[in-house]
Design a protein around this motif. Structure first.
Motif, PDB file in Angstrom:
ATOM      1  N   MET A   1       0.849  -1.180   0.000  1.00 20.15           N
ATOM      2  CA  MET A   1       0.000   0.000   0.000  1.00 20.15           C
ATOM      3  C   MET A   1       0.887   1.232   0.000  1.00 20.15           C
ATOM      4  N   ALA A   2       0.507   2.204  -0.799  1.00 16.07           N
ATOM      5  CA  ALA A   2       1.194   3.492  -0.767  1.00 16.07           C
ATOM      6  C   ALA A   2       0.915   4.150   0.573  1.00 16.07           C
ATOM      7  N   ALA A   3       1.779   5.055   0.951  1.00 12.71           N
ATOM      8  CA  ALA A   3       1.580   5.748   2.222  1.00 12.71           C
ATOM      9  C   ALA A   3       0.244   6.478   2.217  1.00 12.71           C
ATOM     10  N   PRO A   4      -0.525   6.350   3.291  1.00  8.55           N
ATOM     11  CA  PRO A   4      -1.799   7.069   3.362  1.00  8.55           C
ATOM     12  C   PRO A   4      -1.570   8.576   3.344  1.00  8.55           C
ATOM     13  N   ALA A   5      -2.523   9.289   2.822  1.00  9.69           N
ATOM     14  CA  ALA A   5      -2.462  10.752   2.787  1.00  9.69           C
ATOM     15  C   ALA A   5      -3.526  11.315   3.717  1.00  9.69           C
ATOM     16  N   GLN A   6      -3.351  12.562   4.068  1.00  7.36           N
ATOM     17  CA  GLN A   6      -4.336  13.228   4.907  1.00  7.36           C
ATOM     18  C   GLN A   6      -5.700  13.144   4.215  1.00  7.36           C
ATOM     19  N   GLY A   7      -6.715  12.752   4.971  1.00 13.33           N
ATOM     20  CA  GLY A   7      -8.068  12.614   4.436  1.00 13.33           C
ATOM     21  C   GLY A   7      -8.425  11.210   3.987  1.00 13.33           C
ATOM     22  N   ASP A   8      -7.428  10.325   3.878  1.00 16.28           N
ATOM     23  CA  ASP A   8      -7.702   8.950   3.463  1.00 16.28           C
ATOM     24  C   ASP A   8      -8.444   8.189   4.560  1.00 16.28           C
ATOM     25  N   LYS A   9      -9.390   7.353   4.154  1.00 15.02           N
ATOM     26  CA  LYS A   9     -10.050   6.442   5.078  1.00 15.02           C
ATOM     27  C   LYS A   9      -9.200   5.183   5.169  1.00 15.02           C
ATOM     28  N   VAL A  10      -8.924   4.744   6.393  1.00 10.30           N
ATOM     29  CA  VAL A  10      -8.035   3.603   6.587  1.00 10.30           C
ATOM     30  C   VAL A  10      -8.596   2.625   7.611  1.00 10.30           C
ATOM     31  N   TYR A  49       5.083   7.611  20.456  1.00  9.84           N
ATOM     32  CA  TYR A  49       5.003   8.394  19.216  1.00  9.84           C
ATOM     33  C   TYR A  49       6.262   9.231  19.021  1.00  9.84           C
ATOM     34  N   THR A  50       6.767   9.837  20.104  1.00 15.15           N
ATOM     35  CA  THR A  50       7.979  10.657  20.033  1.00 15.15           C
ATOM     36  C   THR A  50       9.169   9.806  19.597  1.00 15.15           C
ATOM     37  N   SER A  51       9.272   8.605  20.130  1.00 10.49           N
ATOM     38  CA  SER A  51      10.352   7.701  19.743  1.00 10.49           C
ATOM     39  C   SER A  51      10.289   7.377  18.254  1.00 10.49           C
ATOM     40  N   TRP A  52       9.089   7.155  17.753  1.00  4.15           N
ATOM     41  CA  TRP A  52       8.941   6.852  16.328  1.00  4.15           C
ATOM     42  C   TRP A  52       9.446   7.998  15.463  1.00  4.15           C
ATOM     43  N   PRO A  58       7.310   8.382  10.350  1.00  8.60           N
ATOM     44  CA  PRO A  58       6.147   9.268  10.480  1.00  8.60           C
ATOM     45  C   PRO A  58       5.026   8.607  11.269  1.00  8.60           C
ATOM     46  N   VAL A  59       4.336   9.410  12.055  1.00  6.09           N
ATOM     47  CA  VAL A  59       3.188   8.934  12.825  1.00  6.09           C
ATOM     48  C   VAL A  59       1.927   9.444  12.128  1.00  6.09           C
ATOM     49  N   TYR A  60       1.074   8.512  11.729  1.00  6.20           N
ATOM     50  CA  TYR A  60      -0.183   8.844  11.063  1.00  6.20           C
ATOM     51  C   TYR A  60      -1.246   9.026  12.145  1.00  6.20           C
ATOM     52  N   ILE A  61      -1.774  10.235  12.252  1.00  9.12           N
ATOM     53  CA  ILE A  61      -2.800  10.536  13.248  1.00  9.12           C
ATOM     54  C   ILE A  61      -4.151  10.225  12.623  1.00  9.12           C
ATOM     55  N   VAL A  62      -4.879   9.306  13.261  1.00 10.58           N
ATOM     56  CA  VAL A  62      -6.156   8.829  12.728  1.00 10.58           C
ATOM     57  C   VAL A  62      -7.276   9.176  13.704  1.00 10.58           C
ATOM     58  N   GLU A  63      -8.325   9.803  13.170  1.00 11.55           N
ATOM     59  CA  GLU A  63      -9.556  10.032  13.937  1.00 11.55           C
ATOM     60  C   GLU A  63     -10.378   8.769  13.781  1.00 11.55           C
ATOM     61  N   LEU A  64     -10.438   7.983  14.846  1.00 13.39           N
ATOM     62  CA  LEU A  64     -11.110   6.690  14.793  1.00 13.39           C
ATOM     63  C   LEU A  64     -12.623   6.840  14.877  1.00 13.39           C
ATOM     64  N   GLU A  65     -13.328   5.953  14.195  1.00 10.57           N
ATOM     65  CA  GLU A  65     -14.795   5.963  14.217  1.00 10.57           C
ATOM     66  C   GLU A  65     -15.315   5.506  15.576  1.00 10.57           C
ATOM     67  N   SER A  66     -16.600   5.624  15.759  1.00  9.51           N
ATOM     68  CA  SER A  66     -17.295   5.219  16.984  1.00  9.51           C
ATOM     69  C   SER A  66     -16.829   6.006  18.204  1.00  9.51           C
ATOM     70  N   ASN A  67     -16.455   7.263  17.972  1.00 10.60           N
ATOM     71  CA  ASN A  67     -16.035   8.165  19.051  1.00 10.60           C
ATOM     72  C   ASN A  67     -14.862   7.639  19.859  1.00 10.60           C
ATOM     73  N   LEU A  74       1.825   3.681  12.815  1.00 12.61           N
ATOM     74  CA  LEU A  74       2.843   3.606  11.776  1.00 12.61           C
ATOM     75  C   LEU A  74       2.166   3.155  10.477  1.00 12.61           C
ATOM     76  N   LYS A  75       2.833   3.447   9.360  1.00 12.82           N
ATOM     77  CA  LYS A  75       2.281   3.110   8.046  1.00 12.82           C
ATOM     78  C   LYS A  75       1.877   1.641   7.955  1.00 12.82           C
ATOM     79  N   GLN A  76       2.737   0.738   8.470  1.00 16.76           N
ATOM     80  CA  GLN A  76       2.451  -0.695   8.325  1.00 16.76           C
ATOM     81  C   GLN A  76       1.262  -1.163   9.125  1.00 16.76           C
ATOM     82  N   GLU A  77       0.746  -0.322  10.025  1.00 21.99           N
ATOM     83  CA  GLU A  77      -0.426  -0.676  10.807  1.00 21.99           C
ATOM     84  C   GLU A  77      -1.733  -0.285  10.122  1.00 21.99           C
TER      85      GLU A  77
END
Length: 82
Positions: A1-10, A49-52, A58-67, A74-77
């Motif tokens: 998978m290519a690196a996710p971009a801002q706004g991508d659903k993952v 996250y700081t260690s990464w 890069p740390v991908y910040i994700v707004e998770l569903e279901s509040n 990380l990208k591989q996750e």
């Protein structure tokens, strides 16, 4: 998978058609300053996250569903939503 971009659903930790959570990438952090825009030092995973980012991961910040709120991954996750 290519690196996710801002706004991508993952999907988070997608394995064999199942996943732990899903959400939207809201930011990609490359340094501690970027992380501090989303998390405080008392966040349970702030040091992780700081260690990464200190190790050029890069740390991908994700707004998770279901509040579930914000979390860093990380990208591989992450997998793209089909």
């Amino acid at each position: 998978m290519a690196a996710p971009a801002q706004g991508d659903k993952v999907y988070v930790s997608k394995l064999h058609n199942s996943y732990a959570a899903k959400g939207v990438v809201i930011d990609i952090c490359n340094d501690k300053g970027d992380l501090e825009e989303h998390f405080t030092e008392d966040h349970p995973f702030f040091m992780t996250y700081t260690s990464w980012v200190k190790n050029d991961k890069p740390v991908y910040i994700v707004e998770l569903e279901s509040n579930l709120g914000l979390a860093g991954f990380l990208k591989q996750e992450l997998s793209a939503e089909d």
